[in-house]
Design a protein around this motif. Structure first.
Motif, PDB file in Angstrom:
ATOM      1  N   ILE A  13      30.856  45.082  50.094  1.00  0.00           N
ATOM      2  CA  ILE A  13      31.120  44.622  48.718  1.00  0.00           C
ATOM      3  C   ILE A  13      32.416  43.804  48.680  1.00  0.00           C
ATOM      4  CG2 ILE A  13      31.677  45.320  46.360  1.00  0.00           C
ATOM      5  CD1 ILE A  13      29.999  47.761  46.695  1.00  0.00           C
ATOM      6  N   ASP A  14      32.351  42.638  48.049  1.00  0.00           N
ATOM      7  CA  ASP A  14      33.556  41.833  47.775  1.00  0.00           C
ATOM      8  C   ASP A  14      34.010  42.171  46.358  1.00  0.00           C
ATOM      9  OD1 ASP A  14      35.558  40.029  47.488  1.00  0.00           O
ATOM     10  OD2 ASP A  14      34.335  38.230  47.812  1.00  0.00           O
ATOM     11  N   ARG A  15      35.127  42.862  46.269  1.00  0.00           N
ATOM     12  CA  ARG A  15      35.622  43.310  44.959  1.00  0.00           C
ATOM     13  C   ARG A  15      36.572  42.309  44.300  1.00  0.00           C
ATOM     14  NH1 ARG A  15      34.442  48.883  44.687  1.00  0.00           N
ATOM     15  NH2 ARG A  15      33.779  49.741  46.698  1.00  0.00           N
ATOM     16  N   HIS A  16      36.834  41.216  44.956  1.00  0.00           N
ATOM     17  CA  HIS A  16      37.753  40.214  44.401  1.00  0.00           C
ATOM     18  C   HIS A  16      36.936  39.107  43.729  1.00  0.00           C
ATOM     19  CE1 HIS A  16      41.045  42.134  46.540  1.00  0.00           C
ATOM     20  NE2 HIS A  16      40.313  42.116  47.637  1.00  0.00           N
ATOM     21  N   PHE A  17      36.947  39.099  42.428  1.00  0.00           N
ATOM     22  CA  PHE A  17      36.185  38.099  41.691  1.00  0.00           C
ATOM     23  C   PHE A  17      36.979  37.683  40.462  1.00  0.00           C
ATOM     24  CE2 PHE A  17      34.705  42.362  40.539  1.00  0.00           C
ATOM     25  CZ  PHE A  17      34.945  42.387  39.165  1.00  0.00           C
ATOM     26  N   THR A  18      36.665  36.480  39.967  1.00  0.00           N
ATOM     27  CA  THR A  18      37.293  35.955  38.750  1.00  0.00           C
ATOM     28  C   THR A  18      36.273  36.030  37.626  1.00  0.00           C
ATOM     29  OG1 THR A  18      38.652  34.433  40.053  1.00  0.00           O
ATOM     30  CG2 THR A  18      38.395  33.952  37.695  1.00  0.00           C
ATOM     31  N   SER A  19      36.575  36.810  36.607  1.00  0.00           N
ATOM     32  CA  SER A  19      35.627  37.003  35.504  1.00  0.00           C
ATOM     33  C   SER A  19      36.048  36.192  34.288  1.00  0.00           C
ATOM     34  CB  SER A  19      35.546  38.480  35.131  1.00  0.00           C
ATOM     35  OG  SER A  19      36.792  38.957  34.659  1.00  0.00           O
ATOM     36  N   VAL A  20      35.081  35.958  33.415  1.00  0.00           N
ATOM     37  CA  VAL A  20      35.340  35.242  32.162  1.00  0.00           C
ATOM     38  C   VAL A  20      34.668  35.989  31.020  1.00  0.00           C
ATOM     39  CG1 VAL A  20      35.626  32.978  33.232  1.00  0.00           C
ATOM     40  CG2 VAL A  20      33.344  33.750  32.574  1.00  0.00           C
ATOM     41  N   ARG A  21      35.145  35.696  29.774  1.00  0.00           N
ATOM     42  CA  ARG A  21      34.554  36.295  28.586  1.00  0.00           C
ATOM     43  C   ARG A  21      33.435  35.415  28.051  1.00  0.00           C
ATOM     44  NH1 ARG A  21      36.195  41.380  29.054  1.00  0.00           N
ATOM     45  NH2 ARG A  21      38.474  41.607  29.053  1.00  0.00           N
TER      46      ARG A  21
ATOM     47  N   GLU B 274      35.628  29.003  26.005  1.00  0.00           N
ATOM     48  CA  GLU B 274      35.140  27.630  25.913  1.00  0.00           C
ATOM     49  C   GLU B 274      35.068  26.996  27.297  1.00  0.00           C
ATOM     50  OE1 GLU B 274      37.724  25.635  23.192  1.00  0.00           O
ATOM     51  OE2 GLU B 274      36.556  26.298  21.439  1.00  0.00           O
ATOM     52  N   LEU B 275      34.256  25.925  27.398  1.00  0.00           N
ATOM     53  CA  LEU B 275      34.056  25.246  28.675  1.00  0.00           C
ATOM     54  C   LEU B 275      35.374  24.749  29.257  1.00  0.00           C
ATOM     55  CD1 LEU B 275      32.221  24.039  30.847  1.00  0.00           C
ATOM     56  CD2 LEU B 275      31.869  22.052  29.353  1.00  0.00           C
ATOM     57  N   GLY B 276      36.266  24.301  28.390  1.00  0.00           N
ATOM     58  CA  GLY B 276      37.550  23.792  28.878  1.00  0.00           C
ATOM     59  C   GLY B 276      38.334  24.853  29.617  1.00  0.00           C
ATOM     60  N   MET B 277      38.366  26.069  29.066  1.00  0.00           N
ATOM     61  CA  MET B 277      39.078  27.167  29.737  1.00  0.00           C
ATOM     62  C   MET B 277      38.299  27.661  30.955  1.00  0.00           C
ATOM     63  SD  MET B 277      41.878  27.490  28.214  1.00  0.00           S
ATOM     64  CE  MET B 277      42.387  29.000  29.037  1.00  0.00           C
ATOM     65  N   LEU B 278      36.976  27.532  30.897  1.00  0.00           N
ATOM     66  CA  LEU B 278      36.160  27.933  32.032  1.00  0.00           C
ATOM     67  C   LEU B 278      36.509  27.124  33.274  1.00  0.00           C
ATOM     68  CD1 LEU B 278      33.764  29.484  33.314  1.00  0.00           C
ATOM     69  CD2 LEU B 278      32.253  27.730  32.335  1.00  0.00           C
ATOM     70  N   ILE B 279      36.837  25.821  33.068  1.00  0.00           N
ATOM     71  CA  ILE B 279      37.182  24.963  34.197  1.00  0.00           C
ATOM     72  C   ILE B 279      38.389  25.516  34.945  1.00  0.00           C
ATOM     73  CG2 ILE B 279      37.891  22.652  34.889  1.00  0.00           C
ATOM     74  CD1 ILE B 279      35.014  22.911  33.824  1.00  0.00           C
ATOM     75  N   HIS B 280      39.372  26.044  34.205  1.00  0.00           N
ATOM     76  CA  HIS B 280      40.561  26.628  34.850  1.00  0.00           C
ATOM     77  C   HIS B 280      40.167  27.863  35.666  1.00  0.00           C
ATOM     78  CE1 HIS B 280      43.441  23.993  32.857  1.00  0.00           C
ATOM     79  NE2 HIS B 280      42.816  24.211  31.697  1.00  0.00           N
ATOM     80  N   SER B 281      39.274  28.662  35.144  1.00  0.00           N
ATOM     81  CA  SER B 281      38.824  29.858  35.871  1.00  0.00           C
ATOM     82  C   SER B 281      38.060  29.469  37.135  1.00  0.00           C
ATOM     83  CB  SER B 281      37.935  30.732  34.978  1.00  0.00           C
ATOM     84  OG  SER B 281      38.659  31.210  33.866  1.00  0.00           O
ATOM     85  N   ILE B 282      37.270  28.372  37.028  1.00  0.00           N
ATOM     86  CA  ILE B 282      36.510  27.906  38.192  1.00  0.00           C
ATOM     87  C   ILE B 282      37.457  27.476  39.312  1.00  0.00           C
ATOM     88  CG2 ILE B 282      35.008  26.050  39.032  1.00  0.00           C
ATOM     89  CD1 ILE B 282      33.532  26.175  36.360  1.00  0.00           C
ATOM     90  N   SER B 283      38.563  26.853  38.932  1.00  0.00           N
ATOM     91  CA  SER B 283      39.513  26.394  39.949  1.00  0.00           C
ATOM     92  C   SER B 283      40.176  27.550  40.691  1.00  0.00           C
ATOM     93  CB  SER B 283      40.588  25.510  39.287  1.00  0.00           C
ATOM     94  OG  SER B 283      41.375  26.284  38.385  1.00  0.00           O
ATOM     95  N   LYS B 284      40.217  28.726  40.064  1.00  0.00           N
ATOM     96  CA  LYS B 284      40.835  29.895  40.700  1.00  0.00           C
ATOM     97  C   LYS B 284      39.833  30.722  41.509  1.00  0.00           C
ATOM     98  CE  LYS B 284      44.093  30.428  36.829  1.00  0.00           C
ATOM     99  NZ  LYS B 284      44.520  31.347  35.734  1.00  0.00           N
ATOM    100  N   SER B 285      38.546  30.524  41.270  1.00  0.00           N
ATOM    101  CA  SER B 285      37.535  31.367  41.894  1.00  0.00           C
ATOM    102  C   SER B 285      37.311  30.991  43.361  1.00  0.00           C
ATOM    103  CB  SER B 285      36.213  31.238  41.125  1.00  0.00           C
ATOM    104  OG  SER B 285      35.194  31.971  41.765  1.00  0.00           O
TER     105      SER B 285
ATOM    106  N   ASP C 199      26.989  30.173  37.196  1.00  0.00           N
ATOM    107  CA  ASP C 199      26.707  29.563  38.499  1.00  0.00           C
ATOM    108  C   ASP C 199      27.285  28.155  38.474  1.00  0.00           C
ATOM    109  OD1 ASP C 199      25.729  28.486  40.815  1.00  0.00           O
ATOM    110  OD2 ASP C 199      23.702  29.298  40.572  1.00  0.00           O
ATOM    111  N   ILE C 200      28.363  27.960  39.238  1.00  0.00           N
ATOM    112  CA  ILE C 200      29.068  26.683  39.200  1.00  0.00           C
ATOM    113  C   ILE C 200      28.152  25.526  39.557  1.00  0.00           C
ATOM    114  CG2 ILE C 200      30.969  25.380  40.243  1.00  0.00           C
ATOM    115  CD1 ILE C 200      32.420  28.002  40.676  1.00  0.00           C
TER     116      ILE C 200
END
Length: 605
Positions: free
Chosen positions: A480-488, A492-503, A522-523
């Motif tokens: 199991i890989d327990r290190h993941f970046t989650s979102v609510r 919004e899509l704009g904030m999602l882009i920042h989360s994608i860059s960290k994932s 799914d990116i």
């Protein structure tokens, strides 16, 4: 000695151990070092077996010295209950761990804990079973000493930082040495390890197991005398005319084995419901055991003295001595009834001993029931003139092999163990017939032996099938890989882009405010909008997320997880706990990599 002195001593011990490990790795190959360790495993297992039996004898001598063995003493009814109580106190307040079902614990360690047994297992089972059996508990010392031997092998391997495959081999060496030490039967120790613990037979494993078994046997002869555990003189050679009787005895042994397993499980279920009420368990087990011993004194202790009476009897008077100290004494015409009743109640007495809080194995009880079953079969056969005359004492020996083979699903162990401990090598053909027939009978009703059935229900039983063994040895936690970046979901899509860059992965789990799993991003599916800044405030995660092909459960077996990846062809799947909360992801590439490595380790010489 103060705390600072203890810490300094501990550091010195670690330093010495580290230097010893480094020296061994420098001057010895892995195979050479494994062979040396197998010798010491055999030595220490023989010492443990000797200590166990010595303690049992001393307790028996202390408790029964001066007793008239020809008459029933009421203290015989009290002693087993005291032994169960003392054992339960020892386990509950000193060991503070479950040490029952010794051989099953070994199988659990091999399949689920990388063959690592706790340090206390090197001594705790010896003390607990010595108290139980010394006070007359109706169990055997074999399973506890097998757990002890395996724990010695495991802890020696851990001390010298051996790999998982070598640890499994050393656990097998300890089990083989324990059987060899208790019964003075090195071949039976080897076969037991292969059949029951499912250690694969390769040239890399054969020699260490043999070294441990032979070492334990030799030192057992040094510590004690050269006699076999049971005194037995063959009554004639085997005859073709008796083959039908051998076949029927094997079937009868399989039926006894089925009764043994089913009754044991039923009794364990009853005592299991009292798990949180130790004194209720003690009362139930104690009353049941004492009542049975009152009516059938042969149930007191391991019962090897009764087996020797059946093995060495020549006349009716010899066999009727088994009725001594019971209400049947002096009534030789009731011998058959007594044998039948003891045969039916032995497994209940064993369950009452362990269920009440005692510690002991089912090895000796299966031998006991086999001996009584073999005698009963031969006596009824001869009384009714069913066929050619069959010697009762020979069939006592054959019955022991039949029931052991059926209870453990280990026909080879039954053949070689009984041949070695009784010296009945001339009975190999009858031994093979009864063990095979017993196994073929029990396998119709029970697919697994008494030691492996609990693991089989959970899908954790190691077998000689390489694919199944590899999946059993794998643990979900390790992939199991327990290190993941989650979102609510309202992000919004704009904030999602920042989360994608960290994932670090292409999947971002979507969790609500209570951390419940809602779906995943799914990116790869967002490429057509991810660079369109005018859409950053128009879309939210809830509109963009999708559901995974399937979800994995934290309690799913590795076989089921593999099937889910094959079915969905997914690259990553989420693992959920029982409350639908995300634990992490399993990556297909990493999963198959671990699987291939385990298969390679199992296949390597």
């Amino acid at each position: 000695m103060n705390i600072e002195d203890i810490e300094i001593t501990t550091e010195k011990e670690k330093g010495i151990r580290q230097k010893l490990v480094e020296w061994c790795k420098t001057h010895l190959t892995d195979k050479q070092f494994t062979l040396i360790l197998s010798f010491f495993v055999g030595l220490f297992a023989a010492i443990a077996a000797f200590i166990l039996h010595w303690i049992i004898k001393q307790i028996e001598l202390l408790l029964t010295e001066g007793f008239d063995k020809d008459n029933l003493n009421l203290l015989y009814l009290v002693y087993p209950v005291i032994g169960i109580y003392l054992t339960s106190l020892f386990v509950r307040h000193i060991v503070k761990d479950n040490i029952s079902h010794g051989i099953t614990r070994i199988l659990y360690a091999i399949s689920g804990n990388r063959s690592k047994l706790k340090g206390h297992n090197c001594w705790s089972s010896v003390i607990a079973s010595a108290i139980t059996i010394g006070f007359g508990g109706s169990v055997g010392a074999e399973a506890p000493i097998v757990l002890t031997g395996s724990a010695i092998g495991s802890n020696l391997g851990q001390m010298f930082k051996m790999d998982n495959k070598t640890l499994m081999l050393l656990v097998g060496c300890g089990a083989a040495a324990a059987i060899a030490g208790v019964f003075k039967a090195p071949i039976a120790g080897l076969v037991f390890t292969l059949e029951v613990l499912m250690i694969d037979l390769t040239m890399a494993s054969l020699l260490p197991i043999l070294i441990s078994g032979v070492t334990a046997t030799c030192f057992t002869y040094i510590f004690s005398n050269g006699d076999s555990l049971f005194r037995f003189h063959l009554d004639g050679t085997w005859m073709m005319e008796r083959v039908p009787a051998y076949i029927l005895l094997g079937v009868f042994g399989g039926i006894i084995s089925l009764y043994f397993i089913r009754t044991m499980n039923a009794c364990e279920g009853i005592f299991g419901r009292l798990k949180e009420r130790p004194y209720a368990r003690l009362m139930l087990g104690g009353i049941l055991l004492s009542t049975l011993i009152l009516f059938f004194p042969s149930l007191y202790g391991e019962g090897y003295s009764s087996i020797n009476i059946l093995l060495n009897g020549k006349t009716e008077a010899d066999w009727e001595t088994i009725l001594n100290n019971s209400m049947f004494a002096g009534h030789g015409n009731m011998l058959i009834l007594y044998i039948i009743m003891v045969l039916f109640t032995k497994v209940v007495a064993t369950s009452a001993t362990n269920g009440g809080g005692g510690c002991g194995g089912t090895f000796a009880p299966s031998l006991f029931m086999g001996a009584f079953g073999g005698f009963l079969f031969a006596r009824v056969w001869n009384m009714h003139g069913i066929g050619v005359y069959i010697p009762e004492k020979n069939f006592v020996m054959l019955g022991m092999a039949a029931v052991m083979a059926g209870v453990m699903h280990a026909p080879l162990t039954g053949i070689f163990l009984i041949a070695e401990i009784t010296g009945g090598y001339q009975q190999f053909i009858p031994l093979m017939i009864v063990c095979i027939c017993s196994y073929l009978t029990i396998i119709i009703f029970e697919p697994h032996g008494i030691y492996g059935m609990r693991l089989a229900r959970e899908g954790k039983l190691i077998t000689h099938h390489t694919d199944h063994a590899a999946l059993t040895l794998m643990s979900l936690d390790s992939v199991i890989d327990r290190h993941f970046t989650s979102v609510r979901p309202d992000t919004e899509l704009g904030m999602l882009i920042h989360s994608i860059s960290k994932s670090r992965t292409d999947l971002l789990p979507v969790l609500d405010k209570d951390n419940n799993f809602m779906g995943e991003i799914d990116i790869s599916k967002l490429r057509h909008i991810v660079f369109r800044t005018e859409l950053y405030h128009k879309f939210k995660v809830a509109q963009l997320m999708s559901q995974p092909p399937c979800k994995l459960g934290v309690n799913d077996s590795m076989r089921k997880i593999m099937k889910q990846f094959e079915k969905t062809n997914a690259m990553m799947l989420p693992v959920m706990d029982n409350d639908n909360r995300l634990i992490g992801y399993v990556n297909r590439i990493h999963l198959y990599g671990v699987y291939r490595q385990i298969v390679a380790d199992l296949s390597a010489e």
